[in-house]
Design a protein around this motif. Structure first.
Motif, mmCIF file in Angstrom:
data_model
loop_
_atom_site.group_PDB
_atom_site.id
_atom_site.type_symbol
_atom_site.label_atom_id
_atom_site.label_comp_id
_atom_site.label_asym_id
_atom_site.label_seq_id
_atom_site.Cartn_x
_atom_site.Cartn_y
_atom_site.Cartn_z
ATOM 1 N N GLY A 1 0.823 -1.210 0.000
ATOM 2 C CA GLY A 1 0.000 0.000 0.000
ATOM 3 C C GLY A 1 0.857 1.259 0.000
ATOM 4 N N TRP A 2 1.912 1.270 0.817
ATOM 5 C CA TRP A 2 2.799 2.438 0.843
ATOM 6 C C TRP A 2 3.503 2.633 -0.497
ATOM 7 C CZ3 TRP A 2 2.808 6.430 3.845
ATOM 8 C CH2 TRP A 2 2.282 6.331 5.132
ATOM 9 N N VAL A 3 3.992 1.537 -1.072
ATOM 10 C CA VAL A 3 4.672 1.628 -2.374
ATOM 11 C C VAL A 3 3.710 2.148 -3.433
ATOM 12 C CG1 VAL A 3 5.739 0.269 -4.211
ATOM 13 C CG2 VAL A 3 6.391 -0.119 -1.840
ATOM 14 N N GLN A 4 2.489 1.623 -3.432
ATOM 15 C CA GLN A 4 1.501 2.034 -4.424
ATOM 16 C C GLN A 4 1.093 3.496 -4.228
ATOM 17 O OE1 GLN A 4 -1.825 -0.638 -4.528
ATOM 18 N NE2 GLN A 4 -2.101 -0.347 -6.712
ATOM 19 N N MET A 5 0.947 3.925 -3.000
ATOM 20 C CA MET A 5 0.561 5.310 -2.745
ATOM 21 C C MET A 5 1.672 6.280 -3.151
ATOM 22 S SD MET A 5 -0.968 7.122 0.644
ATOM 23 C CE MET A 5 0.569 7.322 1.501
ATOM 24 N N ILE A 6 2.916 5.965 -2.831
ATOM 25 C CA ILE A 6 4.037 6.839 -3.211
ATOM 26 C C ILE A 6 4.179 6.890 -4.724
ATOM 27 C CG2 ILE A 6 6.552 7.051 -3.103
ATOM 28 C CD1 ILE A 6 6.306 5.980 -0.187
ATOM 29 N N THR A 7 4.040 5.746 -5.382
ATOM 30 C CA THR A 7 4.099 5.717 -6.850
ATOM 31 C C THR A 7 3.010 6.594 -7.446
ATOM 32 O OG1 THR A 7 4.966 3.466 -6.795
ATOM 33 C CG2 THR A 7 4.034 4.219 -8.869
ATOM 34 N N GLY A 8 1.826 6.530 -6.892
ATOM 35 C CA GLY A 8 0.721 7.338 -7.403
ATOM 36 C C GLY A 8 0.967 8.827 -7.257
ATOM 37 N N VAL A 9 1.488 9.240 -6.114
ATOM 38 C CA VAL A 9 1.752 10.663 -5.886
ATOM 39 C C VAL A 9 2.847 11.171 -6.843
ATOM 40 C CG1 VAL A 9 2.657 12.315 -4.196
ATOM 41 C CG2 VAL A 9 0.933 10.650 -3.511
ATOM 42 N N VAL A 10 3.910 10.381 -7.012
ATOM 43 C CA VAL A 10 4.983 10.779 -7.938
ATOM 44 C C VAL A 10 4.463 10.819 -9.368
ATOM 45 C CG1 VAL A 10 7.228 10.082 -8.884
ATOM 46 C CG2 VAL A 10 6.822 9.954 -6.430
ATOM 47 N N MET A 11 3.572 9.886 -9.713
ATOM 48 C CA MET A 11 3.009 9.850 -11.064
ATOM 49 C C MET A 11 2.149 11.090 -11.337
ATOM 50 S SD MET A 11 1.182 6.528 -12.621
ATOM 51 C CE MET A 11 1.977 5.857 -14.038
ATOM 52 N N VAL A 12 1.363 11.505 -10.381
ATOM 53 C CA VAL A 12 0.546 12.717 -10.543
ATOM 54 C C VAL A 12 1.446 13.947 -10.675
ATOM 55 C CG1 VAL A 12 -1.115 14.229 -9.383
ATOM 56 C CG2 VAL A 12 -1.509 11.775 -9.434
ATOM 57 N N ALA A 13 2.502 14.024 -9.875
ATOM 58 C CA ALA A 13 3.434 15.161 -9.954
ATOM 59 C C ALA A 13 4.135 15.201 -11.313
ATOM 60 C CB ALA A 13 4.455 15.087 -8.827
ATOM 61 N N ALA A 14 4.536 14.045 -11.825
ATOM 62 C CA ALA A 14 5.181 14.001 -13.145
ATOM 63 C C ALA A 14 4.193 14.411 -14.230
ATOM 64 C CB ALA A 14 5.729 12.604 -13.416
ATOM 65 N N ALA A 15 2.946 14.003 -14.100
ATOM 66 C CA ALA A 15 1.926 14.369 -15.090
ATOM 67 C C ALA A 15 1.724 15.881 -15.135
ATOM 68 C CB ALA A 15 0.605 13.676 -14.766
ATOM 69 N N MET A 16 1.757 16.525 -13.980
ATOM 70 C CA MET A 16 1.564 17.974 -13.949
ATOM 71 C C MET A 16 2.754 18.725 -14.542
ATOM 72 S SD MET A 16 -0.533 18.712 -10.425
ATOM 73 C CE MET A 16 0.767 18.226 -9.325
ATOM 74 N N ASN A 17 3.929 18.119 -14.521
ATOM 75 C CA ASN A 17 5.129 18.780 -15.038
ATOM 76 C C ASN A 17 5.462 18.416 -16.481
ATOM 77 O OD1 ASN A 17 6.277 20.448 -12.880
ATOM 78 N ND2 ASN A 17 6.213 18.518 -11.753
ATOM 79 N N LEU A 18 4.697 17.582 -17.119
ATOM 80 C CA LEU A 18 5.025 17.160 -18.482
ATOM 81 C C LEU A 18 4.986 18.307 -19.487
ATOM 82 C CD1 LEU A 18 3.452 13.687 -19.082
ATOM 83 C CD2 LEU A 18 5.826 14.350 -19.236
ATOM 84 N N PHE A 19 4.081 19.228 -19.327
ATOM 85 C CA PHE A 19 3.938 20.301 -20.310
ATOM 86 C C PHE A 19 5.022 21.360 -20.210
ATOM 87 C CE2 PHE A 19 -0.488 18.744 -19.968
ATOM 88 C CZ PHE A 19 -0.549 18.216 -21.238
ATOM 89 N N THR B 1 13.228 17.651 -19.699
ATOM 90 C CA THR B 1 13.608 16.266 -19.907
ATOM 91 C C THR B 1 13.396 15.439 -18.647
ATOM 92 O OG1 THR B 1 15.245 17.008 -21.503
ATOM 93 C CG2 THR B 1 15.469 14.772 -20.697
ATOM 94 N N TRP B 2 13.636 16.033 -17.481
ATOM 95 C CA TRP B 2 13.485 15.268 -16.250
ATOM 96 C C TRP B 2 12.038 14.836 -16.036
ATOM 97 C CZ3 TRP B 2 10.168 16.728 -12.477
ATOM 98 C CH2 TRP B 2 9.779 18.071 -12.425
ATOM 99 N N ALA B 3 11.074 15.651 -16.475
ATOM 100 C CA ALA B 3 9.667 15.286 -16.301
ATOM 101 C C ALA B 3 9.330 14.071 -17.159
ATOM 102 C CB ALA B 3 8.762 16.458 -16.656
#
Length: 153
Positions: A73-91, A95-97
């Motif tokens: 659960g912790w791994v999945q929750m941290i992955t989800g938060v990082v994924m949302v943050a990366a999605a917001m920075n894609l535009f 390159t890091w995003a």
């Protein structure tokens, strides 16, 4: 007298060729950002459910990869938060995003592979979407971001 040129023109006074932007590539990154936001939100909520209620996911008989529900659960929750943050920075066109997006989408696909016995259809859908996200992010470059969104070169 020195010849002056604008940033758009070369010395021969012809305009620089603009980078070709494939509509599939541009649409793909918009799709990738949206899917990453949705999948990341799902991962964060599913991880939180596993953390708050250890009986939410039932143990599977004879499953080699039956991990601790709280740890997963912790791994999945941290992955989800990082994924949302990366999605917001894609535009931003950085390159890091893109690199973080590719890495987290790959990790999400692997994570959902281990999640398959609990929700097989949903896991298969998420894995397919993660693969499409990885493809979209690898075909979208910095020059396209500059041309489409005015991201800094």
């Amino acid at each position: 007298m020195a010849e002056q040129t604008s940033p758009d023109r070369t010395r021969s006074n012809t305009p620089e060729p603009q980078p070709h932007i494939s509509p599939v590539s541009l649409g793909g990154v918009v799709f990738a950002a949206c899917v990453m936001g949705i999948v990341g939100g799902y991962n964060a909520i599913a991880g939180l459910a596993g953390i708050l209620n250890e009986n939410f996911y039932q143990a599977q008989d004879d499953y080699a990869f039956d991990f601790d529900v709280n740890g997963r659960g912790w791994v999945q929750m941290i992955t989800g938060v990082v994924m949302v943050a990366a999605a917001m920075n894609l535009f931003s066109g950085r390159t890091w995003a893109r690199a973080v997006g590719i890495l987290v989408a790959g990790f999400s696909a692997l994570e959902n592979f281990f999640f398959t016995p609990y929700y097989p259809v949903w896991s298969a859908i998420i894995i397919i979407l993660d693969i499409v996200v990885i493809w979209s992010l690898t075909t979208y470059g910095h020059r396209e971001a500059h041309k489409a969104y005015g991201a800094p070169m």
